[in-house]
Scaffold this active site. Structure first.
Site, PDB file in Angstrom:
ATOM      1  N   LEU A 212     -30.366   1.528  14.273  1.00 51.37           N
ATOM      2  CA  LEU A 212     -31.803   1.744  14.442  1.00 51.37           C
ATOM      3  C   LEU A 212     -32.347   2.799  13.491  1.00 51.37           C
ATOM      4  CD1 LEU A 212     -32.048   1.723  18.346  1.00 51.37           C
ATOM      5  CD2 LEU A 212     -32.550  -0.148  16.762  1.00 51.37           C
ATOM      6  N   GLY A 213     -31.512   3.762  13.122  1.00 47.92           N
ATOM      7  CA  GLY A 213     -31.967   4.822  12.234  1.00 47.92           C
ATOM      8  C   GLY A 213     -30.859   5.815  11.970  1.00 47.92           C
ATOM      9  N   SER A 214     -31.082   6.684  10.989  1.00 44.85           N
ATOM     10  CA  SER A 214     -30.100   7.715  10.658  1.00 44.85           C
ATOM     11  C   SER A 214     -30.827   8.957  10.193  1.00 44.85           C
ATOM     12  CB  SER A 214     -29.146   7.215   9.562  1.00 44.85           C
ATOM     13  OG  SER A 214     -29.859   6.920   8.376  1.00 44.85           O
ATOM     14  N   GLY A 215     -30.136  10.083  10.302  1.00 49.66           N
ATOM     15  CA  GLY A 215     -30.719  11.358   9.894  1.00 49.66           C
ATOM     16  C   GLY A 215     -29.636  12.322   9.484  1.00 49.66           C
ATOM     17  N   GLY A 216     -30.018  13.585   9.380  1.00 46.40           N
ATOM     18  CA  GLY A 216     -29.083  14.592   8.914  1.00 46.40           C
ATOM     19  C   GLY A 216     -27.896  14.801   9.835  1.00 46.40           C
TER      20      GLY A 216
ATOM     21  N   VAL B  24     -28.295   6.392  14.988  1.00 49.62           N
ATOM     22  CA  VAL B  24     -28.688   5.843  16.286  1.00 49.62           C
ATOM     23  C   VAL B  24     -28.567   4.326  16.209  1.00 49.62           C
ATOM     24  CG1 VAL B  24     -30.503   5.598  18.001  1.00 49.62           C
ATOM     25  CG2 VAL B  24     -30.276   7.748  16.743  1.00 49.62           C
TER      26      VAL B  24
ATOM     27  N   LYS C  39     -26.408   7.366  20.215  1.00 50.56           N
ATOM     28  CA  LYS C  39     -26.557   8.368  19.158  1.00 50.56           C
ATOM     29  C   LYS C  39     -25.192   8.956  18.846  1.00 50.56           C
ATOM     30  CE  LYS C  39     -29.453  12.209  17.664  1.00 50.56           C
ATOM     31  NZ  LYS C  39     -30.651  13.018  17.990  1.00 50.56           N
TER      32      LYS C  39
ATOM     33  N   ASP D 137     -39.920  19.938  19.288  1.00 52.06           N
ATOM     34  CA  ASP D 137     -40.090  19.019  18.158  1.00 52.06           C
ATOM     35  C   ASP D 137     -40.945  17.831  18.589  1.00 52.06           C
ATOM     36  OD1 ASP D 137     -39.851  18.257  15.527  1.00 52.06           O
ATOM     37  OD2 ASP D 137     -37.921  17.268  15.778  1.00 52.06           O
TER      38      ASP D 137
END
Length: 334
Positions: A66-70, A74, A87, A189
């Site tokens: 679904l997504g990725s980050g630092g 996910v 996650k 956040d």
């Protein structure tokens, strides 16, 4: 860079700092007090009543990314036959402590349930043996709240949000914040990207990787609270930019920026990051109000609400509970 907070200060109650790697992780199983849990699949399609700090890997199946980050990835997945979001928090090579803090911060809400909060189903620091195991901090299984974020709805849809939708979404967000704040949890956040919209149109607050559990004495106590350097600079309250301690009212400021985005359909700031942060602190810079806020009585009242929520001093901002009542009254005017 997040401040070096000892891990034992941010662990949820009952979750040890280190767990032996096993296919099924439950901290109570490694303290000489082995407990028997029932993991029978529920006939009504609901997840089994397992302790949240337990993951049964045989029942977990990864589907789409679904997504990725630092701090990791996910995925959409299946757990006990139910759609979930998974996650995977990875060790950050530049800041390993920050990655660990993000993982444990996500678990500030592990024991809580509310219709406007993404629920944690299970979590573990153990992972089955695989090539990625060495790079893992932990895995968190959450309810799947849908694939659409409020950010996507604001900026990537042909039709802008109308005032009624803005207030309905705001009511959901503030309801979630009020619940969090009643448990002395500050999200830190709040922004459209961290608000998910379900298929039924309900907003749920997610991504608690910057959250803090504050001391129970007072949300405005100047001493003894954790200083906070994370979050998104465009939504970060001016007192946090000044290096002051985090309070519940920091979320109210972030909500004001979010509500402004919903109403205006625009981005709050442009230009150099450091210049924007300096102007917010030194010159009380805030996003400009467009004509949308002046066209109707409700629009003007929303503008007044935003003005109140992004006041310089936290004590001058409303509480989430007061804000929820105000937005409910605005909804009645439509």
């Amino acid at each position: 860079m997040p401040s070096p907070i000892p891990v034992h200060r941010i662990l949820p109650k009952g979750f040890p700092a280190a767990i032996t790697l096993r296919p099924c992780s439950s901290p109570n199983q490694f303290r000489g007090k082995r407990r028997n849990f029932s993991f029978v699949k529920q006939s009504n399609g609901e997840l089994p009543q397992c302790p949240w700090y337990t993951v049964i890997w045989d029942e977990l199946k990864l589907l789409d990314l679904l997504g990725s980050g630092g701090f990791g990835w996910v995925y959409k997945g299946i757990y006990y036959g139910k759609t979930v979001a998974i996650k995977k928090v990875r060790k950050c090579t530049k800041n390993k402590l920050a990655a660990r803090q993000s993982f444990w911060a996500e678990l500030n809400v592990a024991h809580l349930a509310h219709e406007n909060i993404v629920k944690v189903v299970a979590a573990t620091t153990s992972v089955p043996a695989n090539p990625q195991a060495e790079d893992s901090v932990g895995t968190i299984i959450m309810e799947y709240a849908g694939g659409t974020s409020l950010d996507h709805r604001i900026y990537n849809c042909a039709h802008p949000l109308d005032v009624g939708e803005c207030l309905r979404f705001s009511s959901d967000i503030v309801s979630g914040l009020s619940f969090l704040h009643s448990h002395s949890i500050v999200h830190l956040d709040v922004k459209p990207a961290n608000v998910l919209i379900t298929e039924s149109g309900r907003c749920k607050i997610g991504d608690f990787g910057c959250s803090h559990k504050l001391a129970a004495t007072s949300d405005l106590t100047p001493n003894g609270q954790l200083r906070h350097l994370g979050g998104t600079y465009t939504h970060r309250a001016p007192e946090l930019l000044r290096g002051r301690n985090a309070t519940l009212k920091a979320d109210i400021y972030s909500f004001a920026i979010t509500l402004w985005q919903m109403m205006s359909g625009d981005h709050p700031f442009s230009g150099d990051r450091q210049c924007v942060m300096y102007a917010v602190v030194a010159y009380n810079l805030r996003p400009s109000f467009s004509h949308v806020f002046d066209e109707t009585l409700v629009g003007r009242k929303v503008r007044s609400v935003i003005d109140h929520c992004w006041k310089v001093e936290p004590i001058d901002r409303p509480s989430a509970e007061q804000l929820f009542e105000t937005i409910t009254n605005l909804n009645s005017l439509l």
